[in-house]
Design an enzyme around this catalytic site. Structure first.
Site, PDB file in Angstrom:
ATOM      1  N   ARG A   1     -10.456   4.261  -2.117  1.00 11.12           N
ATOM      2  CA  ARG A   1     -10.120   3.428  -0.949  1.00 11.12           C
ATOM      3  C   ARG A   1     -10.542   4.186   0.317  1.00 11.12           C
ATOM      4  NH1 ARG A   1      -5.410   2.176  -4.306  1.00 11.12           N
ATOM      5  NH2 ARG A   1      -5.139  -0.073  -4.404  1.00 11.12           N
TER       6      ARG A   1
ATOM      7  N   HIS B   1       0.819  -1.220   0.000  1.00 14.74           N
ATOM      8  CA  HIS B   1       0.000   0.000   0.000  1.00 14.74           C
ATOM      9  C   HIS B   1       0.848   1.263   0.000  1.00 14.74           C
ATOM     10  CE1 HIS B   1      -3.442  -2.659   0.863  1.00 14.74           C
ATOM     11  NE2 HIS B   1      -3.990  -1.791   0.044  1.00 14.74           N
TER      12      HIS B   1
ATOM     13  N   ASN C   1      -3.986  -6.648  -7.302  1.00 19.88           N
ATOM     14  CA  ASN C   1      -2.954  -6.640  -6.255  1.00 19.88           C
ATOM     15  C   ASN C   1      -3.159  -7.821  -5.323  1.00 19.88           C
ATOM     16  OD1 ASN C   1      -2.530  -4.202  -7.457  1.00 19.88           O
ATOM     17  ND2 ASN C   1      -3.483  -3.009  -5.835  1.00 19.88           N
ATOM     18  N   ASP C   2      -4.399  -7.972  -4.876  1.00 15.69           N
ATOM     19  CA  ASP C   2      -4.685  -9.111  -4.006  1.00 15.69           C
ATOM     20  C   ASP C   2      -4.870 -10.393  -4.813  1.00 15.69           C
ATOM     21  OD1 ASP C   2      -4.512  -8.240  -1.344  1.00 15.69           O
ATOM     22  OD2 ASP C   2      -6.358  -7.098  -1.579  1.00 15.69           O
TER      23      ASP C   2
ATOM     24  N   ARG D   1     -15.407   2.114  -2.623  1.00 18.88           N
ATOM     25  CA  ARG D   1     -15.236   0.782  -2.040  1.00 18.88           C
ATOM     26  C   ARG D   1     -15.554   0.861  -0.555  1.00 18.88           C
ATOM     27  NH1 ARG D   1      -9.501  -2.090  -2.222  1.00 18.88           N
ATOM     28  NH2 ARG D   1      -8.892  -0.556  -0.676  1.00 18.88           N
TER      29      ARG D   1
ATOM     30  N   GLU E   1     -10.994 -10.069  -6.244  1.00 17.36           N
ATOM     31  CA  GLU E   1      -9.591 -10.064  -5.827  1.00 17.36           C
ATOM     32  C   GLU E   1      -9.210 -11.339  -5.088  1.00 17.36           C
ATOM     33  OE1 GLU E   1      -8.851  -6.633  -3.352  1.00 17.36           O
ATOM     34  OE2 GLU E   1     -10.779  -6.782  -2.352  1.00 17.36           O
TER      35      GLU E   1
ATOM     36  N   CYS F   1      -9.081  -2.296 -11.026  1.00 20.31           N
ATOM     37  CA  CYS F   1      -8.517  -1.204 -10.225  1.00 20.31           C
ATOM     38  C   CYS F   1      -7.230  -1.640  -9.536  1.00 20.31           C
ATOM     39  CB  CYS F   1      -9.531  -0.689  -9.221  1.00 20.31           C
ATOM     40  SG  CYS F   1     -10.146  -1.965  -8.134  1.00 20.31           S
TER      41      CYS F   1
ATOM     42  N   ARG G   1       2.190  -9.752  -1.078  1.00 14.15           N
ATOM     43  CA  ARG G   1       2.467  -8.593  -1.942  1.00 14.15           C
ATOM     44  C   ARG G   1       3.435  -7.592  -1.325  1.00 14.15           C
ATOM     45  NH1 ARG G   1      -3.464  -5.667  -1.820  1.00 14.15           N
ATOM     46  NH2 ARG G   1      -2.438  -3.702  -2.299  1.00 14.15           N
TER      47      ARG G   1
END
Ligand code: PEP
Ligand code: MG
Length: 568
Positions: free
Chosen positions: A295, A188, A453-454, A331, A430, A501, A464
């Site tokens: 986010r 992040h 990402n996830d 989200r 995800e 995203c 990650r």
């Protein structure tokens, strides 16, 4: 020093070592004859804290806003508050605690008392109590407290790791670049650096032991290189490179308001990911046609209580209005994993990324989700808002979340409060589970947004944020690409659409493949929007489809990247 390129651009400046020293609280009991000396230690730490606060207040009084002066005054009052002294001294004398433990316990009790009050203003003061307690504990330990909140000159921040809340607090105008020992390209911290357009190199392992405060350094966020004490030649070279980079960025930006249409006429949406409202400006400047991921968890960080419905409403409404009718995908709270809240009890977990996070936590705490959904619905009257649930693994979760959404809708209707009744609701895909049953989940949603990402971390079982295995973190792994294709196809079959995203959507090397797979919306860190638009405008959908078909038959990410590099 070679690390991982986390955010593009070049930074040249002086190093600021940001070391957060951990405070250990000694819980061992003291002997009777140590009571006086422990009380004395507390008195010394208390007086030192008061002196420091007074000194800061005097020094910067002219530059402080009324609100900040109020905070300092409140802190000073708290240090001298007899309730605190009485409680600490009692714990030392009666419970035979060390000064550290006695302060910690007393502060916690006062904090909890403030927290339980109904008054919003007093609840806010609970944060002041924590701040004062932390200052005292640092003084007691003879350690220095550092923060990135107020920097008085421009610096390159060097640190072991930055938590998302450190990054959110950062004085981003003063941070030229940052360098961390830990972290991967999609941690992040790296994502936020890209959003704030701050050059960054992560995963250097020993940056904090090799770099010293005040030393000159160059951060090359394009190549993941950090140069310590550069020679004059190196400085000249990088200054030139920086100018070139900025010029190219400017040139790209001039075209960024053009739509993303392929040579043969397929139009896709290009949106920006944001974590804080201040990022909307950069999104618009770079030509974003919407916000593909807001986010919201950052709204919940660096504070002592949950943001109220009204506070959330005001933020969501502001973003919707700033985006003037363009879609804003909000989200719902994705907390847990690497993002905790100081004011909320999270269980100790061996695997927080596989633990109580995101929609799982929200369904266990429907009060939190309902407050947020109500705020989002209210804001939906002022623009084009869409809702997105994170970390979904089953249809059941979507249904449960939607039941809470329906409750929020009915209450608003009952109270005649306007909202967009046909607000679109989607999910983040995800987890491999969601991707594999996308054909069944699609019936319950209006759209998918793929969180690569996830999805990459869970599909490949590669953390990650772990620099040791960063080379194994491959969003272009055939397994991940196969899942992406399944998701897109499942949505199209049902007449719906899929966006992305995750950071892959803004990867220059991936965009053609994603386009060819039929992705409808690409959402990314603002800075990458212009180049992604340019790539899309320079290829035909027909060609992209052929490339994607070939890539989907390949069996390793090396093979895929090599093929894509050569076909450019
Ligand atoms: C993702 O997982 O791809 C995503 C966009 O969400 P986050 O990075 O916030 O986990
Ligand atoms: Mg995610």
């Amino acid at each position: 020093m070679q690390g991982i390129a986390a955010s593009p651009g070049i930074a040249i400046g002086r190093v600021y070592l940001f070391k957060k020293e951990k405070l250990e609280i000694d819980l061992k009991s003291i002997e009777e004859d140590q009571i006086n000396s422990e009380i004395n230690r507390f008195e010394v730490a208390k007086n030192k804290t008061r002196d420091q606060l007074e000194a800061i207040q005097k020094k910067i009084l002219e530059t402080l806003s009324e609100e900040e002066v109020g905070i300092f005054t409140a802190h000073l009052m708290m240090v001298s508050d007899p309730t605190l002294s009485y409680s600490v001294e009692r714990y030392i004398a009666v419970n035979k605690m060390r000064a550290e433990a006695a302060i910690d316990k007393s502060i916690n009790e006062i904090w909890e008392m403030f927290q339980s009050l109904d008054d919003e203003y007093l609840k806010e003061r609970a944060m002041d109590i924590r701040d004062v307690g932390t200052k005292m504990l640092y003084n007691l330990a003879g350690k220095k407290m550092v923060s990135l909140k107020k920097l008085d000159h421009e610096v390159i921040v060097v640190t072991t790791d930055l938590t998302p809340s450190d990054t959110a607090q950062m004085d981003s105008d003063k941070v030229l670049g940052f360098v961390t020992d830990a972290g991967g390209e999609n941690s992040h911290t790296a994502i936020m650096a890209r959003s704030l357009e701050i050059p960054a190199v992560v995963g250097l392992r020993d940056a904090t032991s090799s770099l010293k405060c005040g030393e000159m350094a160059i951060v090359d966020g394009n190549k993941g290189i950090v140069i310590l004490n550069p020679t004059n030649d190196q400085l000249e070279y990088y200054k030139l490179l920086k100018e070139k980079y900025q010029l190219r960025k400017k040139e790209l930006q001039e075209l960024c308001d053009l739509p993303a249409i392929t040579l043969d006429g397929r139009k896709v949406e290009i949106a920006a990911n944001i974590g804080m409202t201040k990022e909307v400006k950069a999104a618009l400047k770079n030509g974003a046609e919407g916000i593909g991921l807001f986010r919201t968890e950052f709204l919940f960080m660096n504070r002592t209580t949950f943001p109220s419905e009204d506070e959330q409403f005001r933020v969501y409404r502001k973003v919707a209005e700033q985006m003037t009718g363009h879609p804003v995908m909000i989200r719902t709270l994705d907390i847990g994993g690497d993002k905790n809240l100081g004011y909320m009890d999270f269980p100790y977990e061996l695997n927080p990324f596989l633990g109580w996070r995101a929609i799982r936590m929200c369904l266990d705490r429907p009060d939190i989700l309902k407050t947020q959904l109500t705020a989002i619905l209210k804001a939906s009257h002022y623009g084009c808002i869409r809702i997105m649930y994170p970390m979904i693994i089953s249809l059941d979760e979507i249904r449960k979340a939607n039941l809470i959404l329906d409750e929020a809708k009915s209450e608003l209707k009952k109270n005649d409060i306007p909202f967009d009744n046909s607000i679109q609701v989607g999910i983040m895909v995800e987890t491999p589970a969601a991707a594999l049953i996308a054909d069944r989940l699609i019936e319950a949603v209006d759209f998918f947004s793929i969180g690569t990402n996830d999805l990459t971390q869970y599909t490949l079982a590669v953390d990650r944020g772990n620099e040791t295995i960063a080379h194994l973190y491959q969003p272009m792994h055939p397994a991940v690409l196969k899942l992406i294709k399944m998701v897109i196809d499942a949505s199209h079959k049902d007449g719906k659409w899929t966006g992305m995203c995750g950071e892959l959507a803004g990867e220059e090397g991936a965009v053609v493949v994603l386009l060819g797979m039929g992705l409808d919306e690409f959402s990314m860190s603002s800075g990458t929007i212009p180049i992604i638009k340019k790539i899309i405008r320079n290829i035909s959908y027909g060609d992209a489809k052929k490339i994607a078909e070939k890539v989907l038959l390949m069996s390793s990410s090396d093979e895929i990247t090599e093929y894509l590099d050569n076909s450019n």
